[in-house]
Design a protein around this motif. Sequence first.
Motif, PDB file in Angstrom:
ATOM      1  N   PHE B   8       0.833  -1.211   0.000  1.00  0.00           N
ATOM      2  CA  PHE B   8       0.000   0.000   0.000  1.00  0.00           C
ATOM      3  C   PHE B   8       0.866   1.259   0.000  1.00  0.00           C
ATOM      4  CE2 PHE B   8      -4.662  -0.649   0.935  1.00  0.00           C
ATOM      5  CZ  PHE B   8      -4.677  -2.012   0.705  1.00  0.00           C
ATOM      6  N   LEU B  11       1.657   2.851  -3.332  1.00  0.00           N
ATOM      7  CA  LEU B  11       0.617   3.556  -4.096  1.00  0.00           C
ATOM      8  C   LEU B  11       0.968   5.029  -4.208  1.00  0.00           C
ATOM      9  CD1 LEU B  11      -2.528   1.934  -2.454  1.00  0.00           C
ATOM     10  CD2 LEU B  11      -1.976   1.800  -4.884  1.00  0.00           C
ATOM     11  N   ASP B 137      -3.720   0.348  -9.614  1.00  0.00           N
ATOM     12  CA  ASP B 137      -3.617   0.457  -8.152  1.00  0.00           C
ATOM     13  C   ASP B 137      -3.889  -0.868  -7.440  1.00  0.00           C
ATOM     14  OD1 ASP B 137      -2.953   3.063  -8.483  1.00  0.00           O
ATOM     15  OD2 ASP B 137      -4.808   3.911  -7.687  1.00  0.00           O
ATOM     16  N   THR B 138      -4.838  -1.654  -7.954  1.00  0.00           N
ATOM     17  CA  THR B 138      -5.141  -2.918  -7.281  1.00  0.00           C
ATOM     18  C   THR B 138      -3.977  -3.905  -7.433  1.00  0.00           C
ATOM     19  OG1 THR B 138      -6.334  -3.700  -9.239  1.00  0.00           O
ATOM     20  CG2 THR B 138      -7.623  -2.663  -7.517  1.00  0.00           C
ATOM     21  N   MET B 141      -1.311  -2.801  -4.858  1.00  0.00           N
ATOM     22  CA  MET B 141      -1.691  -3.326  -3.540  1.00  0.00           C
ATOM     23  C   MET B 141      -1.372  -4.813  -3.390  1.00  0.00           C
ATOM     24  SD  MET B 141      -5.469  -1.731  -3.039  1.00  0.00           S
ATOM     25  CE  MET B 141      -5.751   0.010  -2.704  1.00  0.00           C
TER      26      MET B 141
END
Lengths: 406, 406
Positions: B8, B11, B137-138, B141
């Motif tokens: 995270f 990001l 972004d996913t 993560m």
Amino acid sequence: MSLINENFLELQESYLFSTVAKKVAKFAEEHPDKKIIKLGIGDVTRPIAKACIEAMHKAVDELGTEEGFRGYGPEQGYDFLRNAIVENDYKARGIDISSDEVFVSDGAKCDCGNIVDIFAKDNVVAITDPVYPVYLDTNVMAGRSGKFNKEKQVYENIVYLPVTAQNNFEPELPKQKVDLIYLCFPNNPTGTVLTKEQLKKWVDYAKENNSIILYDAAYEAFITEKNIPHSIYEVEGAKDVAIEFKSYSKTAGFTGVRCAYLVIPKTVKGYTKTGEKIELNKLWNRRTCTKFNGVSYIVQRAAEATYSKEGKKEIKANIEYYLENAKIIREGLIKAGYEVYGGVNSPYIWLKVPGNMTSWEFFDKLLAEKNIVGTPGSGFGPHGEGYFRLTAFGTRENSIEAIKRI
Amino acid sequence: MSLINENFLELQESYLFSTVAKKVAKFAEEHPDKKIIKLGIGDVTRPIAKACIEAMHKAVDELGTEEGFRGYGPEQGYDFLRNAIVENDYKARGIDISSDEVFVSDGAKCDCGNIVDIFAKDNVVAITDPVYPVYLDTNVMAGRSGKFNKEKQVYENIVYLPVTAQNNFEPELPKQKVDLIYLCFPNNPTGTVLTKEQLKKWVDYAKENNSIILYDAAYEAFITEKNIPHSIYEVEGAKDVAIEFKSYSKTAGFTGVRCAYLVIPKTVKGYTKTGEKIELNKLWNRRTCTKFNGVSYIVQRAAEATYSKEGKKEIKANIEYYLENAKIIREGLIKAGYEVYGGVNSPYIWLKVPGNMTSWEFFDKLLAEKNIVGTPGSGFGPHGEGYFRLTAFGTRENSIEAIKRI
């Protein structure tokens, strides 16, 4: 070559409810004359409160007009609902939670499942046993469980905390250090609760060990006794270590409507490997903004209506209906000589299977002799063996009839 | 010690829409007399079709009665909706998809975000550039991106496929082997499409390399030209390599109602490290049963109504309304001398920023001089620099007025 997440292959197929369904179907076919009473699955049966129905009609109408139309809402939920939650579920109990610590979702199952995203793979996870399977399975998928030991029926890296009659359904603090602790009270499946003092031991443990408690309070509306916390934040220090899951499913009968929320106080911190503290609220907010687009506006209006004067009254009446069922089942079983737990602060009645029968043997006997369907305790984990769950979510008539038969 | 998912921390904060909002607020405060037209955000504005409104009222009423009450539905969606999807979105186009290959969800954003769960961390991910940020972004993560290179504004392990005027917005096949390929057509943000033949190259690549195509068809209802596939399964071989995401958000204006679905044919396989083939449909089904509890019954009835005769008619009229806006904006811009893409099979108009201005410089100029808000292309990725997005989701009046000003 696209590689799959092989942790999925470590999942054990749960045949619990499908086996129950198959056995019931077979029995019904062989005995078409028998009236089977189903007290197995934990789903509600009472209609949605009028206040919520009206709120949904109004919201639907708004969406059909140019002036009232709403598109994307805030990912975290509308302020009208987050504020209502803060006022009614927290402030009213003297708990200081701010609305940006509340995240509205489409279900506690999703929240319990998705929360694992913000944690590293290397955390040691503790669960009570027996347990709601979602806590375990989502951690298996995330690679935290290790291999399954078929003989012992446990995963090698999971710390199991037995809750049985022997420890009065109060899990003992783990001897080793654990990082993530799942607690659910009022408990599913045992129907038992912890007092504030009992829960305090867990909060203290978490503070000492920098662990996080994932507290599932989905059944809090069924609490009838004093000194049983409705929220873990009633316990001193919990705001530093606990994430709380709440749901409108059992409270307001929203299992088909779909609404829940979770609370992450900004004071709850996780750690990087180098020991830096990170606000979990921020991580969850980022996850929510990236992977979620908010709950249906219509549904959020229904959830808001559960806090209206009329809504509260109707919902209370439904909960009392189920609790009266629970009382009838519980007292009837005691009268019939059974060892019974739960059913006072919970819609679940957890009974000790008589003699040396297994949970499944008792299931078969109850179905064959009394035509009643329940859930074998062993389906919820190895320490559920020898127990059996009945639910109070049926009709009054069926609850009374079931007890008459027993 | 509870450890966070440190991926995270990789990001990059997207300041795109918040910076847009801040700049607009500042301008409005300084120029209270100016009427600002917002053609920035991709959210619909037309009210929900009457057929859907009626279906929701009916479903709400059902939930308020003992006979009509429904609790938990199937996690994958009710058969009435899955069957309607199969009939209308697939069979009607000659595509053979079975209802257990369809999974109903509360949003394509959730589906695009959650699908990464079933894949291993080690897959090489390819995305087009510019792109809808959720795909990237996913995967950040989930730990698939590697570190962010600030200078180049790219993640070291992600394969970026530029789509610009230079390649006519047709991404080139990657030179290296990639495992997961995100494609979105009609494209967000560029508004461009691929023909069946162009898409076939990607299907062939995926088949040769045992890759998976994650195909986002959220905007397919806006397709007006022939030979542009509405579903990737119109392309031969796609049923072996593609997962398709569809949504009622843009089609039927459900951005606030929340409903979408994804399709995983049983013939789509992923691999274990030892090369064993695994059905992705099975993995996704397991994920769905464990982490999701189905979409609101009310919402599923609304989605079903989009396929009714009346529903189809109303929805078509809404789509045509937006497409007419797109035409007005597109043709107006061309007349004004702009280089314009998209807007024919899409609600998005993608224009080349004139001269040597950056996307943000053009944003400032358009706001200051014409009082029009759009979205800077650079916000969607490095190859979006020098471009600018306008949407057709505003009112007719505003679309016309915006073009007059330009």
